[in-house]
Design a protein around this motif. Sequence first.
Motif, PDB file in Angstrom:
ATOM      1  N   ASP A 199      50.003  54.015  18.154  1.00 37.34           N
ATOM      2  CA  ASP A 199      50.359  55.577  18.558  1.00 37.34           C
ATOM      3  C   ASP A 199      48.890  56.352  18.699  1.00 37.34           C
ATOM      4  N   LEU A 200      47.973  55.910  17.480  1.00 37.59           N
ATOM      5  CA  LEU A 200      46.879  56.871  17.771  1.00 37.59           C
ATOM      6  C   LEU A 200      45.630  56.281  18.483  1.00 37.59           C
ATOM      7  N   PHE A 201      45.729  54.745  18.662  1.00 37.95           N
ATOM      8  CA  PHE A 201      44.495  54.208  19.315  1.00 37.95           C
ATOM      9  C   PHE A 201      44.964  53.267  20.643  1.00 37.95           C
ATOM     10  N   GLY A 202      46.320  53.191  20.468  1.00 40.06           N
ATOM     11  CA  GLY A 202      46.538  52.213  21.556  1.00 40.06           C
ATOM     12  C   GLY A 202      46.586  52.739  23.164  1.00 40.06           C
ATOM     13  N   TYR A 203      46.288  51.776  23.976  1.00 36.83           N
ATOM     14  CA  TYR A 203      45.897  51.954  25.438  1.00 36.83           C
ATOM     15  C   TYR A 203      46.783  50.942  26.221  1.00 36.83           C
ATOM     16  N   SER A 204      46.963  51.003  27.641  1.00 36.00           N
ATOM     17  CA  SER A 204      47.485  50.014  28.118  1.00 36.00           C
ATOM     18  C   SER A 204      46.538  49.481  29.544  1.00 36.00           C
ATOM     19  N   ILE A 205      46.574  48.622  29.793  1.00 38.44           N
ATOM     20  CA  ILE A 205      45.817  48.368  31.099  1.00 38.44           C
ATOM     21  C   ILE A 205      47.127  47.766  32.009  1.00 38.44           C
ATOM     22  N   ARG A 206      46.990  48.035  33.355  1.00 37.51           N
ATOM     23  CA  ARG A 206      47.807  47.623  34.219  1.00 37.51           C
ATOM     24  C   ARG A 206      47.034  46.666  35.137  1.00 37.51           C
ATOM     25  N   ASN A 207      47.548  45.401  35.321  1.00 40.07           N
ATOM     26  CA  ASN A 207      46.582  44.264  36.080  1.00 40.07           C
ATOM     27  C   ASN A 207      47.490  44.243  37.357  1.00 40.07           C
ATOM     28  N   GLU A 208      47.046  44.139  38.477  1.00 40.88           N
ATOM     29  CA  GLU A 208      47.701  43.961  39.645  1.00 40.88           C
ATOM     30  C   GLU A 208      47.062  42.745  40.524  1.00 40.88           C
ATOM     31  N   THR A 255      38.316  38.038  40.162  1.00 37.89           N
ATOM     32  CA  THR A 255      39.393  37.021  40.696  1.00 37.89           C
ATOM     33  C   THR A 255      39.690  36.056  39.536  1.00 37.89           C
ATOM     34  N   ILE A 256      40.874  35.493  39.825  1.00 38.07           N
ATOM     35  CA  ILE A 256      41.457  34.598  38.981  1.00 38.07           C
ATOM     36  C   ILE A 256      41.451  33.405  39.655  1.00 38.07           C
ATOM     37  N   TYR A 257      40.663  32.425  39.183  1.00 32.28           N
ATOM     38  CA  TYR A 257      40.838  30.984  40.034  1.00 32.28           C
ATOM     39  C   TYR A 257      41.772  30.105  39.361  1.00 32.28           C
ATOM     40  N   GLY A 258      42.316  29.601  40.565  1.00 40.54           N
ATOM     41  CA  GLY A 258      43.685  28.736  40.095  1.00 40.54           C
ATOM     42  C   GLY A 258      44.819  29.545  39.701  1.00 40.54           C
ATOM     43  N   TYR A 259      45.156  30.624  40.218  1.00 33.13           N
ATOM     44  CA  TYR A 259      46.408  31.384  39.749  1.00 33.13           C
ATOM     45  C   TYR A 259      47.231  30.844  40.209  1.00 33.13           C
ATOM     46  N   ASN A 260      48.460  30.651  39.405  1.00 32.73           N
ATOM     47  CA  ASN A 260      49.664  29.954  39.725  1.00 32.73           C
ATOM     48  C   ASN A 260      50.640  30.982  39.936  1.00 32.73           C
ATOM     49  N   CYS A 261      51.134  31.101  41.474  1.00 36.07           N
ATOM     50  CA  CYS A 261      51.953  32.501  41.651  1.00 36.07           C
ATOM     51  C   CYS A 261      53.435  31.825  41.451  1.00 36.07           C
ATOM     52  N   SER A 262      54.184  32.795  40.769  1.00 44.90           N
ATOM     53  CA  SER A 262      55.364  32.500  40.332  1.00 44.90           C
ATOM     54  C   SER A 262      56.657  32.695  41.258  1.00 44.90           C
ATOM     55  N   LYS A 263      56.174  33.158  42.308  1.00 46.82           N
ATOM     56  CA  LYS A 263      56.846  33.363  43.625  1.00 46.82           C
ATOM     57  C   LYS A 263      56.945  32.262  44.387  1.00 46.82           C
ATOM     58  N   CYS A 264      55.838  31.752  45.063  1.00 44.66           N
ATOM     59  CA  CYS A 264      55.720  30.779  46.171  1.00 44.66           C
ATOM     60  C   CYS A 264      55.372  29.634  45.202  1.00 44.66           C
ATOM     61  N   LYS A 265      54.925  29.502  44.081  1.00 47.00           N
ATOM     62  CA  LYS A 265      54.777  28.173  43.188  1.00 47.00           C
ATOM     63  C   LYS A 265      53.434  27.563  43.686  1.00 47.00           C
ATOM     64  N   LYS A 266      52.578  28.283  44.495  1.00 48.50           N
ATOM     65  CA  LYS A 266      51.328  27.538  44.846  1.00 48.50           C
ATOM     66  C   LYS A 266      50.276  28.345  44.090  1.00 48.50           C
ATOM     67  N   PRO A 271      42.868  37.796  43.917  1.00 47.48           N
ATOM     68  CA  PRO A 271      42.127  39.011  43.549  1.00 47.48           C
ATOM     69  C   PRO A 271      42.877  39.829  42.310  1.00 47.48           C
ATOM     70  N   VAL A 272      42.228  40.212  41.444  1.00 50.45           N
ATOM     71  CA  VAL A 272      42.933  41.158  40.320  1.00 50.45           C
ATOM     72  C   VAL A 272      42.440  42.320  40.165  1.00 50.45           C
ATOM     73  N   LYS A 273      43.137  43.482  40.090  1.00 53.05           N
ATOM     74  CA  LYS A 273      42.543  44.705  39.879  1.00 53.05           C
ATOM     75  C   LYS A 273      43.165  45.307  38.529  1.00 53.05           C
ATOM     76  N   PRO A 274      42.296  45.685  37.379  1.00 52.11           N
ATOM     77  CA  PRO A 274      42.695  46.371  36.339  1.00 52.11           C
ATOM     78  C   PRO A 274      42.572  47.805  36.569  1.00 52.11           C
ATOM     79  N   THR A 275      43.709  48.484  35.710  1.00 52.81           N
ATOM     80  CA  THR A 275      43.262  50.113  35.754  1.00 52.81           C
ATOM     81  C   THR A 275      43.941  50.326  34.374  1.00 52.81           C
ATOM     82  N   LEU A 276      43.658  51.586  33.990  1.00 52.19           N
ATOM     83  CA  LEU A 276      43.996  52.144  32.539  1.00 52.19           C
ATOM     84  C   LEU A 276      45.064  53.065  33.194  1.00 52.19           C
ATOM     85  N   LEU A 277      46.219  52.598  32.483  1.00 56.62           N
ATOM     86  CA  LEU A 277      47.776  53.051  32.823  1.00 56.62           C
ATOM     87  C   LEU A 277      47.943  53.853  31.597  1.00 56.62           C
ATOM     88  N   ARG A 278      47.530  53.662  30.471  1.00 59.42           N
ATOM     89  CA  ARG A 278      47.640  54.503  29.199  1.00 59.42           C
ATOM     90  C   ARG A 278      46.487  55.010  28.711  1.00 59.42           C
TER      91      ARG A 278
END
Length: 395
Positions: A199-208, A255-266, A271-278
């Motif tokens: 509650d006091l120090f928690g933060y959340s990062i959203r990674n796309e 960049t995440i090298y060798g990222y395993n896509c759960s949708k197309c399984k390839k 590319p990945v972009k983190p942002t501060l959600l909370r």
Amino acid sequence: MTVNNEGWSSFKTNKWLFTTPSSSYGRPRTPVSNSRVSESGENGTAPESPTKRANRPRTLSDRGNEILDNHEAVSNLYAWNWSEVREIYPEKGIINPSIYCYAISCVQLLSHVPAIVRILQDHRCQDPICLCCNWKRFFLQYQGHAGTINWFRDAFRKDKKFNQGRQEDAHDALLAILGKLDKIAVQSPRLKDRKVADDLFGYSIRNEVQCRVCKHKHVYYENNTVMTVRMLRKDPSGRSHSIKELMQHLFTASTIYGYNCSKCKKKSDAPVKPTLLRAPQILLLHVSRFSFDGYGKKISRPVAVNETLDVASMATAGQSTVYKFCGAVIHYGSGLDFGHYFCLARSRKREQQFVNLNDSNVTLNANFRIADQSYLVLYRRAEHLTNIGGDKSMI
Ligand SMILES: [Zn+2]
Ligand SMILES: [Zn+2]
């Protein structure tokens, strides 16, 4: 010092990941259900206003909205400024019997957070080695010039931590204290079952992350309490990087090298972009000064501490949250396994001044620029500092 596996290392090991169903991404936010509204009502907080809801980014997943809902419920539960604590204690030192500066400096830093002091004031239990009871009794309420630190060791004896008779890492001590705070019984019905540290120090990062093959966007969330930032490569001009620059680096696209896509399984390099959600209520930063050159040396380069810090450029929806520098644990010494830790903090009684808390020595009206050797840095939200006039930045 140890290297903390936060940020991208933890992303790769899935340590903090919460996968959202891919189908939920991009949908408009689902309305808050009746049961959740009544839950927050029971906690003594008002249900979220429709205006706040309307201002939210519309591309969050349900999980993202859940994180924000919980965050907004927190703001009424704690004492954020000194006018809300029962008593303001005078500044005093802690006697260091030998090598406990790593613990003393963390206790001092957290003793300058109004919410923590109020929780300790409200806390009572039967455990003779309780960290919180003894923190209050042998330090905050202690009448002399300096208390002792033995209670800290006692509190962690069962955990087999901090009793090795050697200098330890202040970041480890801080995390261990936050772990205890999450478990303490607070004699306040509104804080029942809450995770205090989050509650006091928690933060959340959203990674796309976007799959290069099918172009599908996946969203992952990381939650944590202490944000590890790394020292950047030396600037050729010789100038020091600021705390804000170290933070911004954590939020740059990569960049995440060798990222395993759960949708197309390839597999692809995605590319990945983190942002501060909370944005946290209280921002705790760990400046990792560990060198990865193979020798494990400490990087002693100074960092410029921003007196005022706005995280808008890192925020998911670009919203502004302004913080004020309120304290630091500073490490002097060239090696990772020795040296000395002390604390610099905003005075409880005069928030425009800083106080240097070095074991049993207390220096009032200290210069906050000594924080350029910071190892742990604490920022509180500007709106919680009621006694500081103006908004002029010192840097
Ligand atoms: Zn207790
Ligand atoms: Zn794909």
